[in-house]
Write an enzyme that holds these catalytic residues in place. Sequence first.
Site, mmCIF file in Angstrom:
data_model
loop_
_atom_site.group_PDB
_atom_site.id
_atom_site.type_symbol
_atom_site.label_atom_id
_atom_site.label_comp_id
_atom_site.label_asym_id
_atom_site.label_seq_id
_atom_site.Cartn_x
_atom_site.Cartn_y
_atom_site.Cartn_z
ATOM 1 N N SER A 32 -16.330 -12.458 3.477
ATOM 2 C CA SER A 32 -17.183 -12.779 2.314
ATOM 3 C C SER A 32 -18.264 -13.703 2.920
ATOM 4 O O SER A 32 -18.009 -14.453 4.009
ATOM 5 C CB SER A 32 -16.596 -13.556 1.229
ATOM 6 O OG SER A 32 -17.232 -14.120 0.377
ATOM 7 N N TYR B 106 -10.722 -20.256 -1.259
ATOM 8 C CA TYR B 106 -11.245 -18.847 -0.947
ATOM 9 C C TYR B 106 -12.132 -19.035 0.319
ATOM 10 O O TYR B 106 -11.649 -17.826 1.154
ATOM 11 C CB TYR B 106 -11.809 -18.393 -2.188
ATOM 12 C CG TYR B 106 -12.634 -17.170 -2.115
ATOM 13 C CD1 TYR B 106 -11.666 -15.962 -2.038
ATOM 14 C CD2 TYR B 106 -13.872 -16.915 -2.011
ATOM 15 C CE1 TYR B 106 -12.123 -14.877 -1.714
ATOM 16 C CE2 TYR B 106 -14.435 -15.605 -1.941
ATOM 17 C CZ TYR B 106 -13.526 -14.546 -1.578
ATOM 18 O OH TYR B 106 -14.012 -13.526 -1.598
HETATM 19 P P1 NDP Z 1 -11.517 -6.616 -7.491
HETATM 20 O O1 NDP Z 1 -10.801 -7.648 -8.317
HETATM 21 O O2 NDP Z 1 -12.288 -5.509 -8.428
HETATM 22 O O3 NDP Z 1 -10.444 -5.632 -6.526
HETATM 23 C C1 NDP Z 1 -9.376 -6.536 -5.868
HETATM 24 C C2 NDP Z 1 -8.518 -5.357 -5.124
HETATM 25 O O4 NDP Z 1 -7.451 -6.174 -4.564
HETATM 26 C C3 NDP Z 1 -7.561 -5.033 -6.672
HETATM 27 O O5 NDP Z 1 -7.647 -3.541 -6.327
HETATM 28 C C4 NDP Z 1 -6.136 -5.389 -6.684
HETATM 29 O O6 NDP Z 1 -5.386 -4.566 -6.993
HETATM 30 C C5 NDP Z 1 -6.160 -6.019 -4.976
HETATM 31 N N1 NDP Z 1 -5.129 -6.867 -4.872
HETATM 32 C C6 NDP Z 1 -5.291 -8.320 -5.220
HETATM 33 N N2 NDP Z 1 -4.126 -8.966 -4.929
HETATM 34 C C7 NDP Z 1 -3.284 -7.927 -4.267
HETATM 35 C C8 NDP Z 1 -1.987 -8.154 -3.733
HETATM 36 N N3 NDP Z 1 -1.229 -9.188 -3.865
HETATM 37 N N4 NDP Z 1 -1.599 -6.721 -3.193
HETATM 38 C C9 NDP Z 1 -2.155 -5.741 -3.326
HETATM 39 N N5 NDP Z 1 -3.237 -5.633 -3.535
HETATM 40 C C10 NDP Z 1 -3.976 -6.637 -4.278
HETATM 41 O O7 NDP Z 1 -12.628 -7.326 -6.497
HETATM 42 P P2 NDP Z 1 -13.283 -6.978 -5.379
HETATM 43 O O8 NDP Z 1 -13.277 -5.206 -5.156
HETATM 44 O O9 NDP Z 1 -14.685 -7.254 -5.459
HETATM 45 O O10 NDP Z 1 -12.870 -7.319 -4.105
HETATM 46 C C11 NDP Z 1 -12.464 -6.652 -2.965
HETATM 47 C C12 NDP Z 1 -12.216 -7.696 -1.747
HETATM 48 O O11 NDP Z 1 -13.796 -7.763 -1.599
HETATM 49 C C13 NDP Z 1 -11.620 -8.930 -1.914
HETATM 50 O O12 NDP Z 1 -11.053 -9.317 -0.559
HETATM 51 C C14 NDP Z 1 -12.758 -10.087 -2.128
HETATM 52 O O13 NDP Z 1 -12.441 -11.091 -1.861
HETATM 53 C C15 NDP Z 1 -13.976 -9.502 -1.548
HETATM 54 N N6 NDP Z 1 -15.129 -9.782 -1.800
HETATM 55 C C16 NDP Z 1 -15.605 -9.681 -2.969
HETATM 56 C C17 NDP Z 1 -16.884 -10.015 -3.384
HETATM 57 C C18 NDP Z 1 -17.470 -9.920 -5.081
HETATM 58 O O14 NDP Z 1 -18.405 -10.593 -4.994
HETATM 59 N N7 NDP Z 1 -16.703 -9.023 -5.770
HETATM 60 C C19 NDP Z 1 -17.799 -10.461 -2.205
HETATM 61 C C20 NDP Z 1 -17.293 -10.866 -1.202
HETATM 62 C C21 NDP Z 1 -15.930 -10.451 -0.694
HETATM 63 P P3 NDP Z 1 -4.068 -4.890 -8.004
HETATM 64 O O15 NDP Z 1 -4.287 -6.238 -8.782
HETATM 65 O O16 NDP Z 1 -3.690 -3.610 -8.474
HETATM 66 O O17 NDP Z 1 -2.836 -5.255 -6.827
HETATM 67 C C1 8X3 Z 2 -17.446 -13.615 -2.995
HETATM 68 C C2 8X3 Z 2 -18.785 -13.592 -3.161
HETATM 69 O O1 8X3 Z 2 -20.881 -14.936 -3.721
HETATM 70 O O2 8X3 Z 2 -18.944 -15.263 -4.965
HETATM 71 O O3 8X3 Z 2 -16.707 -13.453 -1.967
HETATM 72 O O4 8X3 Z 2 -19.032 -16.153 -2.985
HETATM 73 S S1 8X3 Z 2 -19.415 -14.989 -3.675
#
Ligand code: NDP
Ligand code: 8X3
Length: 252
Positions: free
Chosen positions: A139, A152
Amino acid sequence: MTQVVLITGATSGFGMAAAKRFAKAGWSIVISGRRKERLEQLADEISAEANVLIMPLDVRDSDAVKEAIKSLPKEFLPLNAVINNAGLALSPKPAQEVDLEDWHTMIDTNVKGLVNVAHATLPSLIEAGEGATMINVGSIAGQWPYPGSHVYGASKAFVKQFSYNLRCDLLGTGVRVTDLAPGIAETEFTLVRTKGDQAASDKLYQGTTPLSAEDIAEQMFYITTLPSHICINRVEVMPTRQAWSAFAIDRD
Ligand code: NDP
Ligand code: 8X3
């Protein structure tokens, strides 16, 4: 031969969009997450285009991760790509107001969960060799500080350094590693971060143009399908409508 990708966090957001993107290109896909019914729904949706296997598990459970990878059917091996994407942020409040349990959950998921998946899948990527790819989802929060990012952001800084360090050890195996570091993207991320506050999530994305899950999925596909002699070490991607801000100064 059909290429195989394993995607964690495929029940939502980036992971779900990535599964659809790789399916469109005819890859065999292993989709993982805790919510089994969502995995089943997604499998139904993409199975006309791709060979799909669901792998319901919690990435924090190292034994479950190890066992699931060991039990993959032959047709899903070796893994040509691993999208190590499952993760979450919690409690966007000042550090001093956050429950310790929330910090532990982020470390257990974003750090320990990510290394559980990496450790279990690296042998298979190495077997696949030339052009095999691991994308670890970091991120912008792993590079730049901001209020409320506390553990985070620190967990995503781990993802960056771990990815770089893997590159050193994997030299000569043909396996590439990328730290893919997005900025603000509209998924269920903020709903999870605010523990179900839909209004707060809607407000964050309102009146701007955040990245979409599909934007990131496209990057995942691009990185994975580059010619095998090219490795993108790190991609930091923000929407055009996001940038840094001035330093904060405490005044009398
Ligand atoms: P979502 O919340 O839409 O998706 C997160 C996914 O992670 C879900 O499929 C969830 O599945 C899974 N997950 C969470 N905890 C667990 C666990 N303990 N075991 C297995 N699966 C898990 O968020 P995003 O798609 O945005 O996030 C995906 C990645 O991108 C993350 O690592 C996040 O930190 C990162 N990210 C997101 C950003 C944003 O602004 N959206 C920006 C930068 C990075 P389930 O709950 O079914 O287990
Ligand atoms: C999450 C992206 O912009 O919320 O990883 O930090 S931001």
